[in-house]
Design an enzyme around this catalytic site. Structure first.
Site, PDB file in Angstrom:
ATOM      1  N   LYS A 121       0.829  -1.216   0.000  1.00  0.00           N
ATOM      2  CA  LYS A 121       0.000   0.000   0.000  1.00  0.00           C
ATOM      3  C   LYS A 121       0.854   1.252   0.000  1.00  0.00           C
ATOM      4  O   LYS A 121       0.475   2.267  -0.582  1.00  0.00           O
ATOM      5  CB  LYS A 121      -0.999   0.001   1.170  1.00  0.00           C
ATOM      6  CG  LYS A 121      -2.072  -1.090   0.997  1.00  0.00           C
ATOM      7  CD  LYS A 121      -3.458  -0.696   1.459  1.00  0.00           C
ATOM      8  CE  LYS A 121      -4.459  -1.738   0.963  1.00  0.00           C
ATOM      9  NZ  LYS A 121      -5.812  -1.594   1.361  1.00  0.00           N
ATOM     10  N   LYS A 205      -5.467  -9.419  -7.777  1.00  0.00           N
ATOM     11  CA  LYS A 205      -6.691  -9.667  -7.013  1.00  0.00           C
ATOM     12  C   LYS A 205      -7.773  -8.662  -7.394  1.00  0.00           C
ATOM     13  O   LYS A 205      -7.481  -7.487  -7.603  1.00  0.00           O
ATOM     14  CB  LYS A 205      -6.344  -9.512  -5.524  1.00  0.00           C
ATOM     15  CG  LYS A 205      -7.384 -10.049  -4.585  1.00  0.00           C
ATOM     16  CD  LYS A 205      -7.002  -9.771  -3.132  1.00  0.00           C
ATOM     17  CE  LYS A 205      -7.496  -8.416  -2.701  1.00  0.00           C
ATOM     18  NZ  LYS A 205      -7.730  -8.251  -1.277  1.00  0.00           N
ATOM     19  N   LYS A 208     -11.618  -3.891  -4.222  1.00  0.00           N
ATOM     20  CA  LYS A 208     -12.612  -2.820  -4.323  1.00  0.00           C
ATOM     21  C   LYS A 208     -12.011  -1.418  -4.259  1.00  0.00           C
ATOM     22  O   LYS A 208     -12.607  -0.470  -4.705  1.00  0.00           O
ATOM     23  CB  LYS A 208     -13.702  -2.996  -3.264  1.00  0.00           C
ATOM     24  CG  LYS A 208     -13.220  -2.902  -1.843  1.00  0.00           C
ATOM     25  CD  LYS A 208     -14.385  -3.091  -0.909  1.00  0.00           C
ATOM     26  CE  LYS A 208     -13.975  -3.834   0.340  1.00  0.00           C
ATOM     27  NZ  LYS A 208     -12.810  -3.281   1.033  1.00  0.00           N
TER      28      LYS A 208
HETATM   29  P1  ATP Z   1      -9.065  -3.049  -0.385  1.00  0.00           P
HETATM   30  O1  ATP Z   1      -9.034  -2.975  -1.863  1.00  0.00           O
HETATM   31  O2  ATP Z   1      -9.635  -1.836   0.261  1.00  0.00           O
HETATM   32  O3  ATP Z   1      -7.768  -3.492   0.235  1.00  0.00           O
HETATM   33  P2  ATP Z   1     -10.282  -5.565  -0.577  1.00  0.00           P
HETATM   34  O4  ATP Z   1     -11.155  -5.547  -1.770  1.00  0.00           O
HETATM   35  O5  ATP Z   1      -8.966  -6.238  -0.672  1.00  0.00           O
HETATM   36  O6  ATP Z   1     -10.122  -4.102  -0.057  1.00  0.00           O
HETATM   37  P3  ATP Z   1     -10.987  -6.067   2.153  1.00  0.00           P
HETATM   38  O7  ATP Z   1     -12.059  -5.258   2.744  1.00  0.00           O
HETATM   39  O8  ATP Z   1      -9.591  -5.637   2.479  1.00  0.00           O
HETATM   40  O9  ATP Z   1     -11.134  -6.184   0.577  1.00  0.00           O
HETATM   41  O10 ATP Z   1     -11.150  -7.575   2.511  1.00  0.00           O
HETATM   42  C1  ATP Z   1     -12.203  -8.190   3.190  1.00  0.00           C
HETATM   43  C2  ATP Z   1     -11.969  -9.686   3.197  1.00  0.00           C
HETATM   44  O11 ATP Z   1     -12.229 -10.216   1.888  1.00  0.00           O
HETATM   45  C3  ATP Z   1     -10.531 -10.090   3.546  1.00  0.00           C
HETATM   46  O12 ATP Z   1     -10.568 -11.185   4.419  1.00  0.00           O
HETATM   47  C4  ATP Z   1      -9.928 -10.449   2.235  1.00  0.00           C
HETATM   48  O13 ATP Z   1      -8.955 -11.449   2.368  1.00  0.00           O
HETATM   49  C5  ATP Z   1     -11.118 -10.941   1.413  1.00  0.00           C
HETATM   50  N1  ATP Z   1     -11.005 -10.601  -0.020  1.00  0.00           N
HETATM   51  C6  ATP Z   1     -10.963  -9.376  -0.560  1.00  0.00           C
HETATM   52  N2  ATP Z   1     -10.856  -9.409  -1.902  1.00  0.00           N
HETATM   53  C7  ATP Z   1     -10.827 -10.723  -2.240  1.00  0.00           C
HETATM   54  C8  ATP Z   1     -10.714 -11.442  -3.479  1.00  0.00           C
HETATM   55  N3  ATP Z   1     -10.608 -10.819  -4.644  1.00  0.00           N
HETATM   56  N4  ATP Z   1     -10.753 -12.778  -3.441  1.00  0.00           N
HETATM   57  C9  ATP Z   1     -10.867 -13.411  -2.260  1.00  0.00           C
HETATM   58  N5  ATP Z   1     -10.954 -12.809  -1.060  1.00  0.00           N
HETATM   59  C10 ATP Z   1     -10.927 -11.487  -1.020  1.00  0.00           C
END
Ligand code: ATP
Ligand code: LTN
Length: 340
Positions: A121, A205, A208
């Site tokens: 990040k 990945k 969001k």
């Molecule tokens: P950000 O982009 O803000 O880092 P994020 O989309 O990665 O957010 P988080 O809110 O950080 O999502 O994650 C919530 C949960 O969902 C965490 O346990 C994370 O491991 C899981 N997660 C997030 N994105 C994915 C993905 N693409 N596939 C599987 N698991 C995910």
């Protein structure tokens, strides 16, 4: 009910959270929400919207407020029952910030420097490498430890943070006695579909907060979802076969289809044998449309009912604060702070 029976029926505690850093995606659903729903009967679950974590990157205040409400509605729409789970906003329970400060004093600079999410990040936000981004894991440890959580369901990318939380808890307990339950990461055994990749760049990945394209959102209308899948990146060999290294795009689509239909990779391979990518992408798109349709409809209806949503997060925050304050009081006493 006697005290004995209450104790016997005490369920193990689960804590997990998701940042309101963007609209929820297919990744949020597969990697988190879908699993959370499966745990709600057997565990005492605290599912949080971690708005304090989200401000480690800049947020527009009006967007943040709207997203938090939408996220509560989507938690419920995915099947989380507010009567069974504590669905709350992190900033409503002051103990999170208070314990985070104390835990900062039990966390080493070197430990935080080794966190891969911090490294990633900070590389992506070079003009805003703030102290909050660095100490993000101690706030996450506070979230978990306040509720004496036994298990923390997260995706693989969060394992390192949960490990650090365990180390902090052990260090604190080693000095002050058994104050915290030492939690374990709970990474559900699912198909490889647990990790959803971007439809445009299947080596990254689906995330969001970084809408580089290739995201499918929980509230997307069917035609948008179908269009996203039509555009999904595949490869040129035309065979539907699972091979993450050689065929990341097709493998990602297979994972998604496996999650939405419950079919195995072999079943998917034989279902589409001899067919082109066009038909396959359409089938995957349709399966996501059907999975998301009832969720979107329920979330849209809930978002019209602000009174209900307010009731849900207010009751939940009151309950969460009671549990959290009990732990915080114990910690403050151990620190030697004078009782009020
Ligand atoms: P950000 O982009 O803000 O880092 P994020 O989309 O990665 O957010 P988080 O809110 O950080 O999502 O994650 C919530 C949960 O969902 C965490 O346990 C994370 O491991 C899981 N997660 C997030 N994105 C994915 C993905 N693409 N596939 C599987 N698991 C995910
Ligand atoms: N760091 C997590 C979100 C998060 C969390 C938590 C997850 C904050 N506090 C406590 C589990 C338990 C993330 O970025 N996905």
């Amino acid at each position: 009910m006697t005290e004995l029976t209450t104790q016997k029926e005490k369920k193990p505690v689960i804590f997990s959270g998701m940042q309101p850093s963007g609209a929820l995606t297919l990744g949020s659903f597969t990697g988190a929400l879908k699993n959370w729903v499966e745990l709600q009967d057997e565990y005492d679950c605290f599912y949080c919207i971690v708005d304090l974590h989200a401000i480690t990157t800049r947020q527009d205040p009006a967007d943040l407020r709207r997203r938090c409400l939408e996220q509560i509605a989507q938690y419920i729409a995915c099947g989380l029952d507010p009567a069974k789970n504590t669905l709350f906003l992190q900033s409503h329970v002051a103990a999170h910030s208070e314990l985070a400060w104390i835990l900062n004093c039990y966390t080493m600079f070197g430990e935080l420097s080794r966190m891969t999410q911090f490294k990633d990040k900070s590389a992506r936000n070079v003009d805003n490498i703030n102290a909050g981004l660095f100490t993000y894991p101690t706030l996450m440890a506070a979230d978990i430890l306040l509720y004496q959580a036994d298990l923390v369901p997260v995706g693989e990318d969060q394992r390192q943070h949960v490990e650090l939380c365990r180390d902090i808890a052990l260090r604190f307990n080693g000095t002050h006695g058994d104050v915290f339950t030492v939690p374990s990461a709970f990474i559900p055994k699912t198909t490889e579909g647990a990790r959803v990749m971007s439809l445009i760049d299947p080596t990254r990945k689906m995330s969001k907060s970084e809408p580089t394209g290739g995201c499918v959102y929980l509230l997307d209308k069917p035609e948008i979802i179908l269009k996203s899948f039509k555009r999904a990146v595949t490869d040129s060999d035309g065979e539907i076969r699972y091979d993450v290294k050689e065929k990341p795009g097709v493998s990602n689509l297979m994972s998604i289809y496996s999650v939405t239909t419950g079919r195995t990779f072999e079943q998917i391979e034989s279902e589409f044998a001899g067919q082109g990518y066009g038909a396959f992408k359409e089938a995957v798109g349709e399966s996501v449309v059907e999975t998301f349709r009832p969720i979107r409809e329920k979330a849209e209806a809930l978002m019209q009912d602000k009174t209900y949503l307010t009731q849900v997060y207010t009751d939940a925050a009151n309950h969460a604060a009671r549990v959290a304050d009990r732990t915080l009081k114990k910690v403050q006493k151990k620190m030697g702070f004078v009782a009020k």
